[in-house]
Enzyme design. Sequence first.
Site, PDB file in Angstrom:
ATOM      1  N   GLU A  16      75.995  -2.313  60.186  1.00 60.48           N
ATOM      2  CA  GLU A  16      77.202  -2.766  59.494  1.00 60.48           C
ATOM      3  C   GLU A  16      76.901  -3.278  58.096  1.00 60.48           C
ATOM      4  O   GLU A  16      77.723  -3.170  57.199  1.00 60.48           O
ATOM      5  CB  GLU A  16      77.905  -3.865  60.313  1.00 60.48           C
ATOM      6  CG  GLU A  16      79.267  -4.226  59.786  1.00 60.48           C
ATOM      7  CD  GLU A  16      80.096  -5.021  60.783  1.00 60.48           C
ATOM      8  OE1 GLU A  16      80.774  -5.958  60.347  1.00 60.48           O
ATOM      9  OE2 GLU A  16      80.066  -4.711  61.988  1.00 60.48           O
ATOM     10  N   ASP A 114      78.179  -4.382  64.158  1.00 60.48           N
ATOM     11  CA  ASP A 114      78.308  -5.573  65.002  1.00 60.48           C
ATOM     12  C   ASP A 114      78.929  -5.208  66.347  1.00 60.48           C
ATOM     13  O   ASP A 114      79.874  -4.407  66.411  1.00 60.48           O
ATOM     14  CB  ASP A 114      79.160  -6.628  64.312  1.00 60.48           C
ATOM     15  CG  ASP A 114      78.383  -7.369  63.226  1.00 60.48           C
ATOM     16  OD1 ASP A 114      77.192  -7.054  63.030  1.00 60.48           O
ATOM     17  OD2 ASP A 114      78.965  -8.267  62.574  1.00 60.48           O
ATOM     18  N   TYR A 333      74.836 -13.658  68.763  1.00 56.38           N
ATOM     19  CA  TYR A 333      76.022 -13.078  68.124  1.00 56.38           C
ATOM     20  C   TYR A 333      77.175 -14.081  68.124  1.00 56.38           C
ATOM     21  O   TYR A 333      77.557 -14.613  69.166  1.00 56.38           O
ATOM     22  CB  TYR A 333      76.423 -11.807  68.872  1.00 56.38           C
ATOM     23  CG  TYR A 333      77.569 -11.055  68.253  1.00 56.38           C
ATOM     24  CD1 TYR A 333      77.369 -10.314  67.090  1.00 56.38           C
ATOM     25  CD2 TYR A 333      78.835 -11.090  68.811  1.00 56.38           C
ATOM     26  CE1 TYR A 333      78.424  -9.617  66.501  1.00 56.38           C
ATOM     27  CE2 TYR A 333      79.895 -10.396  68.241  1.00 56.38           C
ATOM     28  CZ  TYR A 333      79.676  -9.666  67.080  1.00 56.38           C
ATOM     29  OH  TYR A 333      80.709  -8.978  66.505  1.00 56.38           O
TER      30      TYR A 333
END
Length: 812
Positions: A16, A114, A333
Amino acid sequence: MATKTKAPEKTLIIAEKPSVASDLVKVLGAKNFKKETAYWESDTTIVSHAIGHLVGIADPKDIDERYKAWDMKTLPMLPEKFPLVALPTTKSHLTALGKLIKRKDVTTIINACDAGREGELIFFYILDYVLKGNFKGKTLKRLWMQSMTPTAIKDAFEHLRTAEDMENLKDAALCRSEADWLVGMNGSRGLTAYNSSMGGFQITPCGRVQTPTLAIIVKREEERLQFKPQKFWTVTANFDNNGSDYQGKWFKADGKEKPKQIFDEKTVKAILEKCKGKPGTIEESTSESEQKCAGLYDLTTLQREANSRFGFSAKTTLSIAQSLYEHHKATTYPRTDSRHLPEDYVAPVKSTLGKITGPLAKFAQQALDNNWVKRTPKVFDNSKISDHFAIIPTGVAPKSLSEAEAKIYQMICQRFIAVFFPPAKYLNTTRITTVESETFLTEGKILVDPGFKAVYGKDSDDESNIPKLNGNKAKTVSIEAEEDFTKPPAHYTESSLLSMMESAGKLVEDDELRDAMKERGLGTPATRAAIIEKLVSDKYVVRDGKDMIPTAKAFDLIKVLSAMNCDALTSPELTGEWEYKMDLISKGKESREEFMKGIVEMTRTMVKNIKGFKEEHTEGEAKFSPVNGKKVFETVSRYKTEDGIVIRKMIGGKRLTDEEVVELLTKRKIGPLTGFRSKKGSEFSAVVIINDQNKIEFVFDDKPEEIDTGKKVGTSPVDGTDVFETLTGYVSQSYVDKLPSGISLPKILLGKELPFGAIQKLLAGEKTELIKGFRSKSHRLFDAYLYLEKGKLKFDFPPREFKPRRFGKKSV
């Protein structure tokens, strides 16, 4: 004849962001890769990246010629397909990435964006745009990373997901994107066309999630504006228990509740008279209680606590959490809605606890030594995890953190450790003193065992606010009543706004109930920060310290939408249901087709209601009509008299009350009033008048030559010239003459209206009485005296109250 050698097949990995691509190259073996302008390449693999979103749905004007004009006649816009366009700021990078995607030797493409719905959308839109929907010859895989440590990345490469695995999440991502386009574009164009029909081009942005969020903010402000403060008293008595002093508050002893407010002044006086100097009897009870540590952080909880503790915006906290995950590799994350860990994660947790360094290391080791890390449902529960588990440290010790990063990292580490600690234990003491049948409550709480609070630096209390009991008799040494007023509902802060968005408008403080309703939230943890920022950038909300204040533009929008019956744009519950259904799509429990069918129908209804609305249809006679013998009519946004005076309900960001409108029409002026806001969001005070042209106008007294010197109220203590009252304050003749000795005193200072008695003292060269309720630039309330020094207003602050340390550790 020599046969042509077939080029070796290659795998293209698309991250990303550039930093993630760089990390992937390191894990795959940087020495094997050659760095090119927009990618790295080895014999078998190419690693490149997006820069966030590179592709989006086209603007209406690029879809159909008819849509170039913002005309109500072209609505609703319901394209059969949603054409994609390259975003202009990153077009050159998309071109370079597109060449890699089209290469014939690239047969496998791995999505390393992501791990979530937006990452899926970014990747699919890029491929769909570049390949024009033809994916033949390309095998798609998914790299799903929970953290950015080398171990986690290697594990993700060993467990690549297939395109089929990701189909449902991709469908949900497409639904989100297309639903936002349909509702946002049609709503914004419809409302802009409606507002512009009154003159000019008044762009009116709205959205499927942002406008219901705004509706709730406006509703809260409406409650505040309609709130009528009610005077009440609290009665406090000081008692002597055989040489031991303590304090108690009067309360009503009947029932389970213990109300301490008295709303009748006669009752207050009767209690004071009845109990003054009288003896009383004491009943005391003690009980033990526990407080458990809250669960691990999901993104919304992290954002809420960071806003409450440090004043960080949701956007700032997300940015920091993303940096800790992506750049420092220190946490997992961040864009997660889960507060739990997988049930097979006990061993990794123990390993991570063993790697924590610094002041928290001893607590992490304590949890390990005492075998507190066990597979309990509070922490380890597969059923509470969708795509990602809770935000926790990775065990990588970060270096060179900024002050803000260090604060968020410490929050995450503290919660990760504390969640395994035992509860904090308290000893609660309740003392009830009865004097002449009136009851007074004294409550104390001692932290006996800090439990998890030790991780936050809290040790056992060394003092109590209740001294040890010496018999059951007491004497009332003194008793007094304090006057106060009930408070309106608090403004939303980003913390409380995030909580509201999480539960789709159902304001629930209890964590467990909020978790139960989380699936029907407004937006997602990953998008809520952006929604709040858009409300600010669209000038619907201004930040005032931690408070989020709706503007006049916000009130106008929500009032008109309500009159239009546009539930699609104002109902948080309905929008929460749509978000819930998108979640079902991602789990394969609902079809994309059915969802979009509902969105199209919602859009049709919304446009129909906007088209059919005329503000004059809402007109009726105001409840306070007539004024000055003239009828006053009211619509959804303004008042209008039969002789043509128009007063908008919101002036300068402030909503006028009915009483204020009546005063303005009667006297043709009102104020000074507080609470007005400039276009930049700054608060100001002003007088509002109806001028000779029957137009509404602000008056500030900022031009000395225009000040009316007709009403003398005293003389200047600086130069002895006359002092006059103006609309917004008091000025000396020397001020009007623009002399250096001139003085100007406001009627309102830091949000507080100054009583005329205080002005008289200042003009007499004296200090005022203590004035309560000034509001500083940092939005803190404070009390102060005022005095003049060389003609300038100065504050003098009362001394801080000294509270002696009276009761020892052994007192209960």
